[in-house]
Enzyme design. Sequence first.
Site, mmCIF file in Angstrom:
data_model
loop_
_atom_site.group_PDB
_atom_site.id
_atom_site.type_symbol
_atom_site.label_atom_id
_atom_site.label_comp_id
_atom_site.label_asym_id
_atom_site.label_seq_id
_atom_site.Cartn_x
_atom_site.Cartn_y
_atom_site.Cartn_z
ATOM 1 N N LYS A 186 -3.964 66.287 2.320
ATOM 2 C CA LYS A 186 -4.298 64.867 2.476
ATOM 3 C C LYS A 186 -4.111 64.483 3.938
ATOM 4 C CE LYS A 186 -2.226 60.963 2.404
ATOM 5 N NZ LYS A 186 -2.862 60.184 3.503
ATOM 6 N N GLU A 223 14.099 55.580 15.224
ATOM 7 C CA GLU A 223 12.903 56.185 15.809
ATOM 8 C C GLU A 223 11.866 55.090 16.058
ATOM 9 O OE1 GLU A 223 10.410 58.847 13.328
ATOM 10 O OE2 GLU A 223 10.352 60.169 15.064
ATOM 11 N N CYS A 257 7.223 63.385 17.266
ATOM 12 C CA CYS A 257 8.503 63.460 16.551
ATOM 13 C C CYS A 257 9.601 63.980 17.470
ATOM 14 C CB CYS A 257 8.353 64.336 15.317
ATOM 15 S SG CYS A 257 7.488 65.860 15.653
ATOM 16 N N GLY A 269 5.861 63.769 8.615
ATOM 17 C CA GLY A 269 5.768 62.309 8.724
ATOM 18 C C GLY A 269 7.151 61.717 8.854
#
Length: 503
Positions: A200, A406, A309, A253
């Site tokens: 996905k 973050e 990240c 993610g």
Amino acid sequence: MCAVAASEVSLDPTVQSFVGEPRKMLIGGQWVAAESGKTFEIYNPATAEVIGHAQSADASDVDKAVKAARKAFDEGPWTRMSPSERQKIVWRIGELIDENTEKLAQLESLDNGKPISVARAADVPMSADMFRYMAGWATKLDGKSISPSVVYAPGAEWHAYSRREPVGVCAQIIPWNFPLLMEAWKLAPALATGNCVVMKLAEETPLSGLFLAELMQQAGLPDGVVNMLTGFGETAGAPLAAHPGADKVAFTGSTEVGKLIVNASQNDLKRVSLELGGKSPNIILNDCDVEKAIAGAANAIFFNGGQCCTAGSRLFVQEGVYDEIVEGLANYARGIKLGPGLDPETQMGPLVSQTQLERVTGYLESGKAQGARAASGGGRHGDTGYFVDPTVLVDVQDNMKVYQEEIFGPVVAATKFKDFDDDLIRRANDTVYGLASGIWTQDISKAHKLAARIRAGTVWVNTYNIFDPSLPFGGYKQSGWGREMGEKVLDHYLEHKTVCVGL
Ligand code: NAP
Ligand code: MG
């Protein structure tokens, strides 16, 4: 038609028509619309204009895709091919990526906003290399011959060995910050090890993945081996992560969604690998090469607009060089040329979406409210698109949100430290994350001492954001489970079987 400004590269005709027509999804070798008929809009983040449409998959499309992958896995020909045939196909995907560099770079730049110069020089070639590196593993997935160590019955003999076999159907869910590269990081090892995949794509950036799926068909990948879905996290990602027909889920993610993935995988105890967020410490010592440390700290936080990240978002600078480094970094930030990704002069593009713009400017407001000061930048850039000025925050305290959470934007929180001691290590490790870190020093002994004590999956010394298909990458603590790339990633995609034969 997708309009571009005069200063921007003119779009390749294939890219024009690819973006201009509503994109379909690949399921079982067929390009199909979502069963619900629903589509969603694709935006150019530099202008906030709608440039195209993609299918909004839901649970029924996910189910179809998982069944197609299962059929391909159970019935072949993919899983019956020799390792060398598989190797050739995976290698060929890398070659086709190279041959389509300009088209892929344009799609990536349009969709994600990243500078075309970066997409051409980094995202596309690194993706091609990932497929070629992993292709080499396809022919080297040997088991071991094992000598049973205990004899239960006098005189009895056994011959034992291990086999390494693909896990089966892999659900893969990826983010928008490096779309093509994340596709490569996930697909290449899964395919080299003989698995079938339902991927996905991120709703913000579906284009390069759909184009890559076409290239995979051209490379000779059999139908159903890779199924490519577009759609939203809640409606497509969640049913995929929970689908009982998937043997494994690989996710990149946010840490928040990573936890949802773990919950979703519980019912059938899927194998899970997670590549999550970070708040990485970048540590500059008095004895560093100042010029290199400034450029390195800038690259650590401003590369990809801070949407990495690994972003070196907590900067620790030793007292003796603090003023010089912070001033140099703020100057560097002011000199970065912001613009649309498709402008070849652009050094930093927009953030990916309105949501990210609001999130990052929200953090900037919170930082200011808690007493931090912007030595450069500090807010939105212009009023078109999703641009944020590269920002260096000073007067930052360890308890501030901008220091703890973050941000995922071009915002670094700089703090000072006095001595190279346990307190520095404690502060560097004082985060729920543990993805990456940087150290800038000319003292080899200090570099290695720090490298050993930082609780993070990657430590860069006098460099930052260096990735290679051969270097395992992943996080400690809430930055994830497992490692991608290198030999290490193969464990995610292979089961180990023990065969014991009585002689
Ligand atoms: P995210 O929500 O974690 O998205 C990552 C992927 O997961 C996307 O494909 C997303 O779909 C999907 N997803 C969302 N909810 C899901 C669910 N319940 N079940 C299964 N899949 C789901 O990240 P984001 O919203 O794009 O960004 C939010 C923050 O995440 C960022 O600000 C940043 O801090 C962090 N982030 C980290 C990384 C990283 O590489 N570590 C990458 C991206 C973002 P859709 O987006 O299509 O809805
Ligand atoms: Mg999202």
